[in-house]
Design an enzyme around this catalytic site. Sequence first.
Site, mmCIF file in Angstrom:
data_model
loop_
_atom_site.group_PDB
_atom_site.id
_atom_site.type_symbol
_atom_site.label_atom_id
_atom_site.label_comp_id
_atom_site.label_asym_id
_atom_site.label_seq_id
_atom_site.Cartn_x
_atom_site.Cartn_y
_atom_site.Cartn_z
ATOM 1 N N LEU A 736 0.839 -1.201 0.000
ATOM 2 C CA LEU A 736 0.000 0.000 0.000
ATOM 3 C C LEU A 736 0.869 1.243 0.000
ATOM 4 O O LEU A 736 0.881 2.025 -0.948
ATOM 5 C CB LEU A 736 -0.919 -0.032 1.226
ATOM 6 C CG LEU A 736 -1.692 1.257 1.525
ATOM 7 C CD1 LEU A 736 -2.681 1.566 0.409
ATOM 8 C CD2 LEU A 736 -2.395 1.169 2.873
ATOM 9 N N ASP A 737 1.594 1.427 1.072
ATOM 10 C CA ASP A 737 2.516 2.545 1.239
ATOM 11 C C ASP A 737 3.757 1.993 1.932
ATOM 12 O O ASP A 737 3.742 1.832 3.159
ATOM 13 C CB ASP A 737 1.862 3.644 2.079
ATOM 14 C CG ASP A 737 2.781 4.836 2.342
ATOM 15 O OD1 ASP A 737 3.923 4.820 1.856
ATOM 16 O OD2 ASP A 737 2.350 5.763 3.052
ATOM 17 N N PRO A 738 4.757 1.586 1.149
ATOM 18 C CA PRO A 738 4.970 1.915 -0.263
ATOM 19 C C PRO A 738 4.322 0.916 -1.211
ATOM 20 O O PRO A 738 4.161 -0.258 -0.882
ATOM 21 C CB PRO A 738 6.496 1.836 -0.386
ATOM 22 C CG PRO A 738 6.868 0.734 0.570
ATOM 23 C CD PRO A 738 5.932 0.878 1.739
#
Length: 1060
Positions: A736-738
């Site tokens: 997702l993030d990253p």
Amino acid sequence: MFYSKLFATRARGAVARRIVNSRSVNLGVRSFGTFSSTSPLREAEKKGLTLGILRETYDKWECRAPLTPAHVQELLQGDDPLSGVIVQPASHRVFSDAEYEASGAKISEDLSDSDLILGVKRVKDEEKDLIPDKMYMFFSHVIKGQPENMALMQSILDKNIQLIDYECISKGKKRLVAFGKYAGIAGMTNAFQALGRRLLAAGYSTPFLNCPPTSMHRDLDGVKAGISKLGENISENGLPPGLAPLIFCFTGKGNVAKGAKEIFELLPHKMITSDQLEEVSKMKGPHKCVYGLQLHLDDIVRKKKHSADDANSVIDSDHYKQNPTEYEGIFHSKIAPYCNVLINGMYWDERFPRLLTKEHMADLYKNENKNLYVLADITCDVGGSVEFLEYATSIDNPYFMYDPIRRETSDIITTDGVAVMGVDILPTEVPRESSQHFGDALTPLLKEMVRRKASAQAKTFEEFAQDLPYELINACISYKGSFTPTFSYIESFVKRAHRSEAHLTDPHVLVSLKGHLFDSGLINQALDIFESHDIDFTIQQCIVGRKKNELSDKSSVLLRISAKDMKLLEDVTSKVSSLADLISTADATMQCFYDENELREETIEVSDEDTEQHILVLGAGRVAASLSEYLGRSNHRVIAVASAIEDEAVSVANQAKRGHPIVLDVANDKSRLEELVKNADVVVSLLPAPMHPGIAEHCISKNTNLVTASYANDEMFSLQNRCEESGIAILNEMGLDPGMDHMSAMKIIDDIKSRGGEIKSFSSVCGGLPAPEAANNHLMYKFSWSPMGVLTASQNSAVYREDGNAIKINGDDLLASSRPFDYWPSFNLECLPNRDCLPYGDRYGIQNAESIFRGTLRYYGFSSLLNVFRNMGLLDKIDTGGSTWGSTLHKLQKMKGDFKDSKSFLVACSGGDEALAMRAATCLKSLGITTESTVSKPSSIVGSFCDVLEEKLKFEEHERDMVLMHHGIEAAFEDGSCETHHSSLQVFGDSKMTAMCKTVGYTAAVGTDLLLSGKINQKGVLLPTNRDIYEPCLKALEQEGLEFHEEVLVDRDETQEFVF
């Protein structure tokens, strides 16, 4: 501050409007800058490889190219550039000579200065067109010993030519360089025109009559625009009232079928199941849509000895392929009576039932069932799965009419019969896009050849192969006048080329061999046996296993052998069977099919699902379930889930159709890990990031690709050269993030740059939160795993850029630096700066942006409350000083200063804000941190605090989480206009899966799938910031419901012309 003010409002400026862009891609010449095409080629050749591109001569319609001018420019100007490119002039090629010149190529009839010469199809005149002692790449069609191409093969050997065949460039059974999708696109379009003509003969004028053949369009956009207009006509006006519903049936699930359905779905349509056929066929018109049916194996065959219970059971494809004589075809009775247009995308061989025989069609017509109007056989398998494809058609004359009663063909479309299309070079009808697609797959391999300095000057093939990308080693058919070891069996076919083929009525047997046929020499010795007994033989199917780690995957060969005497055939097959048993290194199995009535072709779908792929998943945490479920949807994939906790491994493995749990201590059992990596096609690590460099070392040594969801640090990036040398990719930051943040941001950034814009400000924020109804505690936060990561991150230092100035925030001040985030006002959010975001200027190519910010989202009030706890010392890594929270808080109060009581201590830690201090006290009480309550870890205050948070703030069974992500990007253009882009994502968990599991696990799974399917060809340490990676990833994630909502607001100077 920047990250607060940028999103306080969505629209501002004199003029604001929402834009929806439909951008076309130039598939030919790009902006070529100042590259000179007149530089002395002779001098350049001294530096390295020179490439030649043939003029296509095999067919007048063949106007494709193996590389577009854009690919040529890329190869000439890359990090390891070619010395030069020489292109033979061609007036019929889809890309002009001028375009190639502009890209830096030299136009010349003479390719003798080229080291490697590329074509699409084989040359027409092998004696005149082949240059001795050169290396060639093209489709030669020799690996099955095709008699018509043995003269070409002999000439290649006589001229000392190195031949690399595109057909053999593969990973497992998956071809990497092919045109399949575009055959489907062209075939479907041509089927529409055939349908229009066939219905006209029956007295119906339909919009299909106005559909020109694919070759009449300039490009694919034109094809799609025309089909879309056709669809609009059907949707608005309907089909003729007396016309029954039109039902299109599709066989196959590979690229051919995908291309066909991509065009079909431009029409107003409804997909149905075979159970709905009878009902749909009786629906009254006028109809304003068409109907589509994707055929499955149980629509095509059934067991010969079947019971009532078998009617609703799903056929085991593996059993079917291993035991074809136990099955019979049912398409002619179950599907054909209702089918109007059959789009055939299957590959088959004689062991298996045909879809439709001539007898089947005759029976249908005798029963007055004439519903099959059109056969579009995209496989162009003459006399194959559809027996009445009598011959291959041409682009000039794409159809013939087949009369089932007379069993005759004619060129005139009439009411009695089926319009049949079987064009064998369909992709050339969309030459621009198919060339782009082909070149996209080929270019990375050529770059690797240049980087490795592959040269035919090596003394032996083994030396030559050391400099080839591993995908090309098994595609090299000849080297310096001899066959390479893998293809030495073709020599028997070259020698036999002058002999007449066996009569079709001679007894024959199909022999299926599977194993290490080429490394062991089994296939050569088997052919020697046939040759010595004067047996005629042809290869029906040949799949060569790819070589890896000095070993090869198993190969498979299907031979058709024939002779005047069946007894001789039985004796010969017995000898080959004994030979297979004797050669233990072959590890081979053999099957023979004797029964004349059961020698039917296999309905093998042209699909990735024919190749068994092994995926090793390291870690079985809370995001692993979605990854296992996604990758394990297909029966051809084996998912091994390794975890130190058996229950977790079992749970995650159960999400896949073929999942297997493995109990493994990755940190300590190195030898077993190494063995598992060796046997995998790809490794996915969901373990903590510090473990990834060690896992990467195993993957490099065993030539196995790796995917992770974690940040790539300097240690990982240092492996770049070794990854390239090993021929693998390490795809990082696929979560997702990253992960999704990179992809969605780069999509916007690249679009802006392609239109000449400059990024002025960039902001990206993300947060994993409880859904609003679950944010029912004072912190408004809940934990699905250990809180330690959240608490640690809340004390990281941060750096961002605002209005050209670098802003640095110490870890001690991070929680106090939070600001409101107003893009979603109803959520009442705040944002914290997230680490050092300045490196993203280089990573995203926005170094000159005045503002760059990355942040973490929380509900408003989270940071201030957690900051109180930090000031109190609850996040300190020291011992508690006692066994109860009372003694711990007393110790912290003494350490922090001289306070008269706990209230004054709390107020001080709240910065003098008594209301905040009261919130903190109430929160601590709700967490059970009271004077008498005991601590769980006397050796660690923060450890004990984490235990409390994990117990008290966990998600209940009925509660769901939420993921939010938002990008805000401002850009300026030369005409004075400015754009503000908003890209946002909202994902909620459900009863089956958390939002975090979906966003992290599916993203890692999609990246893994792209590697396995060969859609990511780059080698080295990769991030999803490249268009070739993020575009297919985002499309695949959309299919899972993970879709970004995008808005563009444009501000223009009022003195400029308004565009509405």
